[in-house]
Design an enzyme around this catalytic site. Structure first.
Site, PDB file in Angstrom:
ATOM      1  N   ASP A 265       5.818 -39.737 -25.829  1.00 15.87           N
ATOM      2  CA  ASP A 265       6.619 -38.619 -25.021  1.00 15.87           C
ATOM      3  C   ASP A 265       7.919 -38.685 -26.037  1.00 15.87           C
ATOM      4  O   ASP A 265       7.911 -39.676 -27.079  1.00 15.87           O
ATOM      5  CB  ASP A 265       6.997 -38.990 -23.603  1.00 15.87           C
ATOM      6  CG  ASP A 265       7.584 -37.542 -23.028  1.00 15.87           C
ATOM      7  OD1 ASP A 265       7.746 -37.925 -21.655  1.00 15.87           O
ATOM      8  OD2 ASP A 265       7.835 -36.993 -23.823  1.00 15.87           O
TER       9      ASP A 265
HETATM   10  C1  GLC Z   1       9.619 -34.253 -22.237  1.00 19.98           C
HETATM   11  C2  GLC Z   1       8.660 -34.381 -21.329  1.00 19.98           C
HETATM   12  C3  GLC Z   1       7.103 -34.196 -21.750  1.00 19.98           C
HETATM   13  C4  GLC Z   1       7.359 -32.900 -22.852  1.00 19.98           C
HETATM   14  C5  GLC Z   1       8.125 -33.576 -23.953  1.00 19.98           C
HETATM   15  C6  GLC Z   1       8.142 -32.530 -25.036  1.00 19.98           C
HETATM   16  O1  GLC Z   1      10.755 -35.182 -22.061  1.00 19.98           O
HETATM   17  O2  GLC Z   1       8.467 -35.540 -20.729  1.00 19.98           O
HETATM   18  O3  GLC Z   1       6.364 -33.622 -20.612  1.00 19.98           O
HETATM   19  O4  GLC Z   1       5.910 -32.511 -23.244  1.00 19.98           O
HETATM   20  O5  GLC Z   1       9.430 -34.046 -23.633  1.00 19.98           O
HETATM   21  O6  GLC Z   1       9.212 -31.386 -24.637  1.00 19.98           O
END
Ligand code: GLC
Length: 738
Positions: A265
């Site tokens: 993430d």
């Molecule tokens: C965010 C989310 C994830 C997302 C990523 C990119 O923090 O937790 O679901 O795809 O960052 O935006």
């Protein structure tokens, strides 16, 4: 000063460029076997090129190999539609004018359809949009279990039952990947809240992990063939999940044989050494070293950048560790950007909007109806619409699933389309919820400003209601902070903004009051007995208004079923202590600790087993017609037991019924839930039409996970197959013995 390239590099470079023999190298040959392409490309890459692929080069891309013509990988949010382009190294919109997408319904809305074919349609459409926008990895679907109704991202997930989520994630993933786009299933794993999501360690016993929190991910990988998995922000077992040895190495890549890439993430990677050794393949990021502040040339500071290079050179990291990551990344490139079959996708087509409308409508849940629905307003009469959610655009907001869509049909517009010229449609706002109209530069253009006081807003609505033939309330939550939003959990399941009082006041003066609750998570409905009909609506995407009015007018017969329990109150739920939720800070421990003490008793598994009354049960949903169940039987078969029954539409209109199969273990050495969903079929029936429905029950459907033996165990004894229209509306109980 000329840059001197060491002679070895020159030789290597000459050798590894595509030889001018006229025969293209294997990795460039689309018809060559995938693994041959991977090995050939790997053999031509330098150590630095391999390392470069393992981390972000921009906010949403990771490096390819320019020298070899291997493209970079473009990642994109999100599960409901293709996020508008952002700047190279910012979250801010890039201001493009060709990136307004089709906004599909929130995944909880898809879950409420209980329809595998619609899930495939959804995946295929969103995969086409990703491909058309040149994206290789779709950061979705999210399938974390609904452990608490307070989870801010409940709207992005598929409910409280692992079987339902597992059955629907498979076709979604297959639909996306049919377009040469990797589905990146998230957030792996036991990531069930937003509160302190980057600093909480989930303490979960193995039985609960394997029975509740892993099954949907396992199906996504082993049946859906997911090409990517996103590690989650939280810790489990004391390790951050973006580099969690047990989850990523032992279970995902070991037990399940996952051959794709693990993507962190954004900013979820937190440790140099664990990033190398614990199964992370691509480190994506918010800033350098996780979520903390930026630094110059930040991408080369990433854990899998300079620190990784240093470790490879001083022996703390091995070539095998690097090559495993590089192989998985190359495999992903050859499945997507360099796919053997050409994919071009399509974007904001009429078919996509039609699919969005169909999915949104099929997921609407008729919770209660005394016959007031379908709406019937006398010619020349007055339909009063009350509630901010009749007007407020909802495709925006919510966090990373925020979308810029080509258009959004709000309920009020859809109602005008149907009723103008026949019935007077008046709107009263009733309350002020969220007045935001700019979401990270995605601007809605609406004017949500309001000068009236809350009391005046209520009074205006109530006095208008006195004059109306029918009152249609459209309220709920709105994806603002604390109201179904990434990064913040809800504080309670009580409706915000004084809506309960408003609904009660409307019920005082109207004998035909329909309430539509638009939310992505359960809400308390203390007024349920005082209104004529209730529809659970969702964030339905670009066509949400049309879908809702299709159901309210009867153009579409509602067939949705709740993917989670609607409790009477939060305190009835299984999370009774701080240590269960939102977690506690313990002496000597750096991170918050959250104990999943409730074990497998999540959602209806809790309410059913503890016989706690709920507002509306898991799997509940009514229709404008009626369905009769008959001739239910269970018979031993070669590989299990066959349950059969007949379902008949005994009403006057066509409709669809989701026949649900639950299994109850009547004698077990461990405490098991009163029933567990192990099958469902959605059958569409004309009036008077009957259909035979059958289910196969195998040993795995009877098993629980025995942590001591690390195995699934089906104990001999009495079982029951329960067939019903919801988890509480059981129409047949069939006993059988193992
Ligand atoms: C965010 C989310 C994830 C997302 C990523 C990119 O923090 O937790 O679901 O795809 O960052 O935006």
């Amino acid at each position: 000063m000329r840059t001197l390239i060491p002679s070895a590099m020159v030789a290597l470079t000459l050798f590894s460029c595509a030889p001018k023999t006229g025969r293209s190298p294997v990795y460039l040959n689309p018809s060559a076997p995938l693994e041959d392409r991977v090995e050939d490309a790997l053999s031509r890459m330098t150590l630095e090129e391999k390392v470069a692929m393992t981390h972000a080069q921009s906010k949403f891309s990771s490096a390819g190999v320019p020298r070899l013509g291997i493209p970079e990988l473009w990642h994109t949010d999100g599960p409901h539609g293709i996020r508008p382009e952002v700047l190279w190294d910012e979250w801010d919109q890039a201001g493009w004018t060709n990136d307004s997408c089709t906004a599909f319904p929130a995944l909880v809305n898809l879950a409420a359809t209980w329809d595998r074919e619609l899930s495939r349609l959804y995946g295929d459409c969103i995969g086409q949009e990703a491909r058309y926008r040149g994206k290789d990895i779709l950061l979705g679907p999210g399938i974390n279990m609904g452990r608490t109704p307070l989870n801010g991202r409940t709207f992005e997930y598929m409910g409280e039952d692992p079987y339902l989520a597992g059955e629907l994630v498979v076709p979604y993933v297959q639909g996306v990947q049919a377009n040469g786009v990797a589905a990146c299933v998230k957030h792996f794993a036991v990531n069930n809240q937003e509160t302190r999501r980057t600093a909480t360690n989930s303490v979960v016993d193995d039985r609960t992990l394997y029975e509740i929190y892993l099954p949907a991910f396992r199906k996504a990988v082993t049946e859906g063939g997911a090409w990517a998995i996103m590690g989650s922000y939280n810790l489990y077992n004391g390790q951050f999940n973006c580099h969690n040895k047990k989850l990523l190495c032992d279970i995902l890549k070991g037990e399940w044989g996952f051959d794709g890439v693990v993507v962190s993430d954004w900013g979820g990677c937190r440790d140099d050494d664990e990033a190398v050794s614990n199964g992370l393949d691509i480190e994506m990021g918010t800033w350098t070293n996780g979520l903390r502040g930026a630094a110059s040339d930040s991408y080369s500071n990433y854990h899998l950048a300079r620190p990784f290079l240093e470790r490879l050179r001083d022996g703390r990291a091995t070539a095998e560790q690097l090559d495993d990551k590089a192989r998985r990344i190359l495999r992903t490139v050859f499945r997507t950007a360099m796919s053997p079959e050409p994919h071009y996708g399509s974007f904001t087509s009429p078919e996509h909007f039609a699919a969005a409308r169909k999915i949104a409508a099929e997921g609407l849940v008729l919770l209660k109806n005394d016959g007031t629905l379908p709406l019937s307003v006398p010619e020349g009469g007055k339909l009063l619409v009350v509630g901010e959610n009749a007007y407020k655009m909802m495709v925006v907001g919510g966090g990373s699933s925020n979308l810029k869509t080509k258009y959004e049909v709000i309920p009020l517009d859809a109602l005008h389309e149907v009723y103008d010229g026949k019935v007077q449609v008046e709107w009263q706002r009733g309350y002020v919820g969220d007045v935001t109209t700019d979401y990270n530069k995605v601007v809605t253009g609406q004017d949500l400003s309001e000068s009236r006081s809350a009391a005046r807003l209520l009074e205006d609505a109530v006095s208008a209601a006195r004059e109306a033939d029918v009152v249609l309330y459209i309220g709920g939550l709105n994806k603002s902070a604390g109201q179904d939003n990434e990064g913040t959990d809800r504080a309670d399941i009580v409706l915000p903004y004084g809506q309960d009082a408003l609904i009660e006041a409307l019920a005082e003066v109207s004998s035909r009051l329909v309430v539509v609750n638009i939310s992505g998570s359960p809400v308390a409905m203390p007024w349920a007995d005082r209104v004529n009909a209730i529809v659970q609506g969702w964030y339905g995407g670009s066509e949400s208004g049309h879908a809702l009015v299709d159901v309210l007018t009867g153009a579409v017969n509602p067939s949705g079923k709740l993917p989670f329990t609607m409790p009477l109150s939060l305190s009835d739920g299984p999370l009774k202590t701080e240590r269960q939720y939102p977690g506690v800070k313990e002496e000597g421990k750096q991170w918050w600790q959250e104990y999943y003490d409730e074990g497998v008793f999540v959602g209806y598994r809790w309410y059913d087993t503890r016989q706690i009354p709920v507002q509306y049960p898991f799997g509940h949903g009514l229709s404008y017609t009626r369905f009769e169940y008959s001739d239910a039987s269970v018979k031993k078969a070669a590989d299990g037991w066959k349950v059969q029954l007949t379902v008949k539409n005994t009403g006057e209109v066509a409709g669809a019924e989701v026949v649900q199969l639950y299994i109850a273990d009547r004698e077990a050495s461990v405490e098991r839930p009163a029933k567990e969903l192990k099958g469902f079929e959605k059958v569409y029936l004309q009036p008077s039409e009957s259909r035979k429905v059958s289910f196969m029950i195998g040993r795995e459907d009877l098993s629980f996970f025995d942590a001591a033996r690390h195995a699934w165990v089906a104990e001999p004894g009495d079982f029951e197959a329960l067939v019903g229209s919801s988890s509480a509306d059981i129409r047949a109980r069939l006993e059988f013995k193992l």
